[in-house]
Motif scaffolding. Structure first.
Motif, PDB file in Angstrom:
ATOM      1  N   GLN A  30       0.838  -1.207   0.000  1.00  0.00           N
ATOM      2  CA  GLN A  30       0.000   0.000   0.000  1.00  0.00           C
ATOM      3  C   GLN A  30       0.873   1.258   0.000  1.00  0.00           C
ATOM      4  OE1 GLN A  30      -3.685  -0.493   1.870  1.00  0.00           O
ATOM      5  NE2 GLN A  30      -3.477   1.334   3.135  1.00  0.00           N
ATOM      6  N   LEU A  66      -5.112  -4.236  -9.919  1.00  0.00           N
ATOM      7  CA  LEU A  66      -4.952  -2.776  -9.815  1.00  0.00           C
ATOM      8  C   LEU A  66      -5.975  -2.183  -8.844  1.00  0.00           C
ATOM      9  CD1 LEU A  66      -4.209  -1.644 -13.498  1.00  0.00           C
ATOM     10  CD2 LEU A  66      -2.623  -1.792 -11.551  1.00  0.00           C
ATOM     11  N   MET A  67      -7.223  -2.671  -8.915  1.00  0.00           N
ATOM     12  CA  MET A  67      -8.245  -2.176  -7.972  1.00  0.00           C
ATOM     13  C   MET A  67      -7.853  -2.562  -6.538  1.00  0.00           C
ATOM     14  SD  MET A  67     -11.942  -2.576  -9.775  1.00  0.00           S
ATOM     15  CE  MET A  67     -11.990  -4.345 -10.001  1.00  0.00           C
ATOM     16  N   LEU A  78       3.816   2.135  -6.388  1.00  0.00           N
ATOM     17  CA  LEU A  78       2.654   1.748  -7.200  1.00  0.00           C
ATOM     18  C   LEU A  78       1.360   1.868  -6.393  1.00  0.00           C
ATOM     19  CD1 LEU A  78       1.926   0.709  -9.997  1.00  0.00           C
ATOM     20  CD2 LEU A  78       2.130  -1.635  -9.140  1.00  0.00           C
ATOM     21  N   SER A  84      -4.548   8.155  -7.328  1.00  0.00           N
ATOM     22  CA  SER A  84      -4.729   8.509  -8.745  1.00  0.00           C
ATOM     23  C   SER A  84      -6.108   9.109  -8.990  1.00  0.00           C
ATOM     24  CB  SER A  84      -4.564   7.255  -9.611  1.00  0.00           C
ATOM     25  OG  SER A  84      -5.594   6.336  -9.286  1.00  0.00           O
ATOM     26  N   VAL A 117      -8.761   6.502 -13.280  1.00  0.00           N
ATOM     27  CA  VAL A 117      -7.951   5.269 -13.255  1.00  0.00           C
ATOM     28  C   VAL A 117      -8.782   4.140 -12.659  1.00  0.00           C
ATOM     29  CG1 VAL A 117      -5.882   4.191 -12.295  1.00  0.00           C
ATOM     30  CG2 VAL A 117      -5.804   6.573 -13.088  1.00  0.00           C
ATOM     31  N   GLY A 118      -9.459   4.436 -11.542  1.00  0.00           N
ATOM     32  CA  GLY A 118     -10.313   3.436 -10.902  1.00  0.00           C
ATOM     33  C   GLY A 118     -11.448   3.026 -11.820  1.00  0.00           C
ATOM     34  N   SER A 176     -10.153   0.834 -14.606  1.00  0.00           N
ATOM     35  CA  SER A 176      -9.901  -0.541 -14.120  1.00  0.00           C
ATOM     36  C   SER A 176     -11.210  -1.298 -13.989  1.00  0.00           C
ATOM     37  CB  SER A 176      -9.217  -0.528 -12.745  1.00  0.00           C
ATOM     38  OG  SER A 176      -8.137   0.323 -12.721  1.00  0.00           O
ATOM     39  N   SER A 193      -6.793  -6.025 -14.054  1.00  0.00           N
ATOM     40  CA  SER A 193      -7.568  -4.867 -13.569  1.00  0.00           C
ATOM     41  C   SER A 193      -7.991  -5.079 -12.117  1.00  0.00           C
ATOM     42  CB  SER A 193      -8.804  -4.661 -14.452  1.00  0.00           C
ATOM     43  OG  SER A 193      -9.618  -5.817 -14.435  1.00  0.00           O
ATOM     44  N   ILE A 230      -1.616   4.453  -7.343  1.00  0.00           N
ATOM     45  CA  ILE A 230      -2.992   4.023  -7.637  1.00  0.00           C
ATOM     46  C   ILE A 230      -3.960   4.563  -6.601  1.00  0.00           C
ATOM     47  CG2 ILE A 230      -4.501   2.012  -7.828  1.00  0.00           C
ATOM     48  CD1 ILE A 230      -2.396   0.694  -9.370  1.00  0.00           C
ATOM     49  N   SER A 239      -5.352  -0.355  -4.785  1.00  0.00           N
ATOM     50  CA  SER A 239      -5.785   0.970  -4.303  1.00  0.00           C
ATOM     51  C   SER A 239      -5.982   0.955  -2.788  1.00  0.00           C
ATOM     52  CB  SER A 239      -7.092   1.375  -5.000  1.00  0.00           C
ATOM     53  OG  SER A 239      -8.128   0.502  -4.610  1.00  0.00           O
TER      54      SER A 239
END
Ligand code: HEM
Length: 158
Positions: free
Chosen positions: A12, A87-88, A16, A23, A27-28, A31, A84, A20, A91
């Motif tokens: 976290q 990536l979520m 990166l 961001s 971006v969210g 994704s 994806s 994220i 966050s």
């Protein structure tokens, strides 16, 4: 603090994770769009192949040929949903880790991958699989992949 939480906290706080987490909302949203495209492709291909397995769709077309065409949409969908999804997850890793729906999802996701590689892919390559193999493949693939989706949907409510 457990070592898993330590690792997720480090993730976290990583470049990166921070990038994220802080961001732009686009971006969210992007994704999420790729996540939806991914799981729709995966689930649609599983439904299509299972209908052929049950003899309910394209009964005159060899199973091997139907699965050869459709299986690639399972893996394309899997790739988009997994990247994806990760990536979520990045966050807010510690938040998702504390969510029982997310843990149930990742457990089903892992079982689904093992099942997909060790059984599903082999059965759909058979010319004429027996009733037991057909029903095992159909019921387990629906349970596991729709289970991943339903627990994914439940994350926002738990
Ligand atoms: C490849 C199989 C996967 C499928 C079929 C799938 C399916 C879904 C579905 C149906 C949703 C709900 C979407 C919505 O409410 O709009 C969802 C949400 C989500 N998924 Fe997945 N997913 C998959 C893989 C993953 C992976 C590998 C991860 C993470 C490592 C992940 C992380 C998430 C997250 C974080 C959410 C959003 C939850 C929220 O904040 O509401 N997914 N997924």
């Amino acid at each position: 603090m457990s070592s898993t939480v330590e690792v997720l906290t480090a993730l976290q706080n990583s470049f990166l994770g921070q990038a994220i987490g802080q961001s732009n909302h686009l971006v969210g949203a992007t994704s999420q769009v790729f996540h939806i495209l991914g799981f729709v492709s995966l689930l649609a291909a599983v439904i299509f192949i299972n209908l052929r397995l049950l003899g309910l769709a394209l009964p005159n077309m060899p199973l091997k040929e139907v699965s050869r065409q459709a299986v690639k949409f399972i893996w394309i969908g899997f790739f988009f949903a997994s990247t994806s999804g990760f990536l979520m997850f990045l966050s807010a890793p510690t938040l998702y880790y504390a969510n029982p729906a997310f843990l149930a999802k990742i457990t089903l996701y892992t079982l689904a991958i093992v099942f997909q590689v060790l059984l599903y892919q082999r059965v759909v390559k058979l010319a004429n699989p027996g009733k037991f193999l057909v029903w095992t493949n159909v019921l387990l693939s629906f349970f596991l992949w729709f289970g991943v989706s339903l627990t994914g949907r439940a994350i926002g409510y738990v």
